[in-house]
Design an enzyme around this catalytic site. Structure first.
Site, PDB file in Angstrom:
ATOM      1  N   LYS A   5     -17.569 -17.819   3.913  1.00  0.00           N
ATOM      2  CA  LYS A   5     -19.442 -17.981   3.944  1.00  0.00           C
ATOM      3  C   LYS A   5     -20.477 -17.177   3.049  1.00  0.00           C
ATOM      4  O   LYS A   5     -19.499 -16.014   2.422  1.00  0.00           O
ATOM      5  CB  LYS A   5     -19.860 -17.303   5.851  1.00  0.00           C
ATOM      6  CG  LYS A   5     -19.357 -18.126   6.674  1.00  0.00           C
ATOM      7  CD  LYS A   5     -19.552 -17.259   7.655  1.00  0.00           C
ATOM      8  CE  LYS A   5     -19.114 -18.097   8.518  1.00  0.00           C
ATOM      9  NZ  LYS A   5     -19.436 -17.326  10.159  1.00  0.00           N
TER      10      LYS A   5
ATOM     11  N   GLY B  85     -12.123  -4.101   1.926  1.00  0.00           N
ATOM     12  CA  GLY B  85     -13.686  -3.932   1.705  1.00  0.00           C
ATOM     13  C   GLY B  85     -13.875  -3.242   0.586  1.00  0.00           C
ATOM     14  O   GLY B  85     -15.556  -3.148   0.019  1.00  0.00           O
TER      15      GLY B  85
ATOM     16  N   GLY C 268      -8.285  -9.210   0.696  1.00  0.00           N
ATOM     17  CA  GLY C 268      -7.326  -9.426   1.466  1.00  0.00           C
ATOM     18  C   GLY C 268      -6.947 -10.925   0.865  1.00  0.00           C
ATOM     19  O   GLY C 268      -5.815 -10.895   0.667  1.00  0.00           O
TER      20      GLY C 268
ATOM     21  N   ARG D  74       0.869  -1.566   0.302  1.00  0.00           N
ATOM     22  CA  ARG D  74       0.628   0.026  -0.089  1.00  0.00           C
ATOM     23  C   ARG D  74       0.793   1.240   0.269  1.00  0.00           C
ATOM     24  O   ARG D  74       0.247   2.364  -0.871  1.00  0.00           O
ATOM     25  CB  ARG D  74      -0.670   0.078   1.375  1.00  0.00           C
ATOM     26  CG  ARG D  74      -2.482  -0.872   0.726  1.00  0.00           C
ATOM     27  CD  ARG D  74      -3.203  -0.997   2.326  1.00  0.00           C
ATOM     28  NE  ARG D  74      -4.247  -1.796   1.904  1.00  0.00           N
ATOM     29  CZ  ARG D  74      -5.286  -1.760   2.546  1.00  0.00           C
ATOM     30  NH1 ARG D  74      -5.836  -1.019   3.844  1.00  0.00           N
ATOM     31  NH2 ARG D  74      -6.668  -1.455   2.367  1.00  0.00           N
TER      32      ARG D  74
HETATM   33  C1  3PG Z   1      -8.452  -1.626   5.058  1.00  0.00           C
HETATM   34  O1  3PG Z   1      -7.763  -1.554   5.586  1.00  0.00           O
HETATM   35  O2  3PG Z   1      -9.406  -2.213   4.521  1.00  0.00           O
HETATM   36  C2  3PG Z   1      -8.775   0.402   4.810  1.00  0.00           C
HETATM   37  O3  3PG Z   1      -7.968   1.457   5.298  1.00  0.00           O
HETATM   38  C3  3PG Z   1     -10.173  -0.005   5.386  1.00  0.00           C
HETATM   39  O4  3PG Z   1     -10.360  -0.118   6.995  1.00  0.00           O
HETATM   40  P1  3PG Z   1     -10.827  -0.118   7.493  1.00  0.00           P
HETATM   41  O5  3PG Z   1     -11.779  -1.663   7.333  1.00  0.00           O
HETATM   42  O6  3PG Z   1     -10.770   0.294   9.496  1.00  0.00           O
HETATM   43  O7  3PG Z   1     -12.369   1.266   7.928  1.00  0.00           O
HETATM   44 MG    MG Z   2     -11.095  -3.695   6.286  1.00  0.00          MG
END
Ligand code: 3PG
Ligand code: MG
Length: 394
Positions: free
Chosen positions: A197, A375, A352, A36
Site C-alpha cells: 500500500k 518500524g 520485516g 535479533r
Molecule cells: C519490533 O518487533 O518491531 C520491535 O521490537 C518493536 O516492537 P513494537 O512494534 O511492539 O513496539
Molecule cells: Mg513493530
C-alpha cells in the site's frame, strides 16, 4: 553522530543496564529465528569481558502494561543462554524487589535478563518513575535496541536521561549503515520501495524523493501509481482514492530531479495464488491482477543498480510469498547482491517483509547491511527523529 560508543565507557565493576530488542519470533514454545539474539551478543560479550555486570532490559510482544505468562521473557532465556554460551540469570520483575535481589547476586562478567518491561504500564507511557526504578538498578545505560528506538519508552528513552549513556555495538552499526545509505551516501543513490500500500508509505516516498537520485516503486503500491497515470490495473490491489496523492508525488519528483521508476511490463494472473496461470503484458486486462513486475522492468531496475553506488531497499517488488511471483524480487535482489560482492554498490535493506524476501532470494548474505528493524527502519527512512537515538545524543 552525537552518541558515545561502548569503547568510550568504563564498565569495570559497573552494572550496565542494556536495552536489547529480543522481540523474536516464537513458535511451538521455541524461538524460531535467532537473528535479533545473535545481533546483540557482541555488546553483551564486550561489557562482560570488560568486567561489567550485564543487566538486560527488553520487551516481548505487546502485553499492554499487564503481566502475561505468554509474553514472559523467561521463554526466551534458554535461547539467549545457548547462543551466548554463558549462563543467563532471570529476574521475575524488571523493577522492585526481585530485580534488586537478582542484580545484588551478580558478579562482574555475569549476565541477567529482566522480565518483560511492558508488564508495567509505565514502560510505554515513558513514566519517569518507571525510568527511575530501572535506572536505580545500575550505573550505566547502553541502548542496543535500534529496532525499538522509534518508541519513546522508559527503557528506551526515559532512562537515557538518568544515567551516563552510550550506543551498543548493534545500535552503532545500524546507525552507521543507515548514514552510509541515506545520510551521507555515495551517489548516485537508488531506493527500492515496494509492498502492498501507498497509504502506509506516503511519508517514506515523500522523504525519499528529496534524498535519492532514483526511486523504484514496486509491489501493490506501484499499481496505485499506474492507475493514477490513467493505466488500467484491472482487478489489481490499488488505492484509487490516492490517485491525486500519487500524481503529486510524481510531480514533486520531476520538479526536484528524482527519477521515479514504475514497472514497464507486468506479470498478471486471474487468481491470487501460487502457480496461478500468468502472462507478461504491458496493459493489465480488466479481469486480471498484477502480481509481479515483468522482465523488461527487472532489466531496467538492474540497469539502474549498475549505474548506482548506493542502494536502499524496503519492500518486495511483487507478491513474493507466492511462486513464481517472487521472480522480479529475486532477480533484482540477486543483481544487487552481485554488485555488492563486486564492490561497486553499497546495499542496505530493512523491514520485516524485505528481509524475508532477500533471504528467500539467497541474497541477504551479500548485502552490505541488513537492518534488524522493521518500524524503526521505516521511520528512520521517513526522516523522523527516533526518540531512543535522540536520547543518547542529548
Ligand atoms: C519490533 O518487533 O518491531 C520491535 O521490537 C518493536 O516492537 P513494537 O512494534 O511492539 O513496539
Ligand atoms: Mg513493530
Amino acid at each position: 553522530m552525537g552518541w558515545k560508543t561502548l569503547d568510550e565507557m568504563d564498565f569495570a565493576g559497573k552494572t550496565a543496564l542494556v536495552r536489547v530488542d529480543i522481540n523474536v519470533p516464537f513458535e511451538n514454545g521455541q524461538v524460531s529465528d535467532f537473528t535479533r539474539i545473535d545481533a546483540v551478543l557482541p555488546t553483551i560479550r564486550d561489557i562482560s569481558a570488560a568486567g561489567g555486570k550485564v543487566v538486560l532490559m527488553a520487551h516481548f510482544g505487546r502485553p499492554k502494561g499487564q503481566p502475561n505468562p505468554e509474553m514472559s521473557l523467561a521463554q526466551v532465556r534458554p535461547a539467549l543462554e545457548a547462543r551466548l554460551g554463558q549462563p543467563v540469570a532471570f529476574a521475575e520483575d524488571c523493577i522492585g524487589g526481585p530485580a534488586k535481589k537478582a542484580v545484588g547476586a551478580m558478579e562482574p562478567g555475569d549476565v541477567l535478563l529482566l522480565e518483560n518491561t511492558r508488564f508495567h504500564a509505565g514502560e510505554e507511557k515513558n513514566d519517569p518513575m518507571m525510568a527511575a526504578s530501572l535506572a536505580a538498578l545500575g550505573n550505566v545505560y547502553v541502548n542496543d535496541a535500534f529496532s525499538a528506538a522509534h518508541r519513546a519508552h522508559a527503557s528506551t528513552e526515559g532512562i537515557a536521561k538518568l544515567l551516563p549513556s552510550c550506543a551498543g555495538r548493534l545500535m552503532a552499526a545500524e546507525l552507521q549503515a543507515l548514514d552510509a545509505a541515506l545520510g551521507n551516501p555515495q551517489r548516485p543513490v537508488v531506493a527500492v520501495v515496494g509492498g502492498a500500500k501507498v497509504s502506509t508509505k506516503l511519508d517514506l516516498l515523500s522523504n525519499l524523493i528529496t534524498k535519492v537520485d532514483a526511486l523504484v516503486i514496486g509491489g501493490g503500491m506501484a499499481n496505485t501509481f499506474l492507475a493514477a497515470q490513467g493505466k488500467d490495473v484491472g482487478k489489481s490491489l490499488c488505492e484509487h482514492d490516492l490517485a491525486e496523492t500519487a500524481r503529486a508525488i510524481i510531480a514533486k519528483a520531476e520538479e526536484i530531479g528524482c527519477r521515479l521508476v514504475l514497472p514497464v511490463d507486468l506479470v498478471v494472473a486471474r487468481e491470487f495464488k501460487a502457480h496461478a496461470p500468468h502472462e507478461v503484458v504491458t496493459d493489465c486486462p480488466p479481469d486480471a491482477m498484477i502480481l509481479d513486475a515483468g522482465p523488461a522492468s527487472v532489466a531496467q531496475i538492474i540497469d539502474i543498480f549498475k549505474g548506482s553506488r548506493t542502494l536502499i531497499w524496503n519492500g518486495p517488488l511483487g507478491a513474493f510469498e507466492l511462486e513464481p511471483f517472487d521472480t522480479a524480487t529475486n532477480a533484482a535482489a540477486k543483481a544487487a547482491a552481485e554488485l555488492t560482492r563486486d564492490g561497486t554498490l553499497v546495499s542496505v535493506a530493512g523491514g520485516g517483509d524485505t528481509v524475508a524476501a532477500l533471504n528467500r532470494a539467497g541474497a541477504a548474505g551479500d548485502f552490505t547491511y541488513i537492518s534488524t528493524a522493521g518500524g524503526a527502519f521505516l521511520e528512520w527512512m521517513e526522516g523522523k527523529v527516533l526518540p531512543g537515538v535522540a536520547a543518547l545524543e542529548a
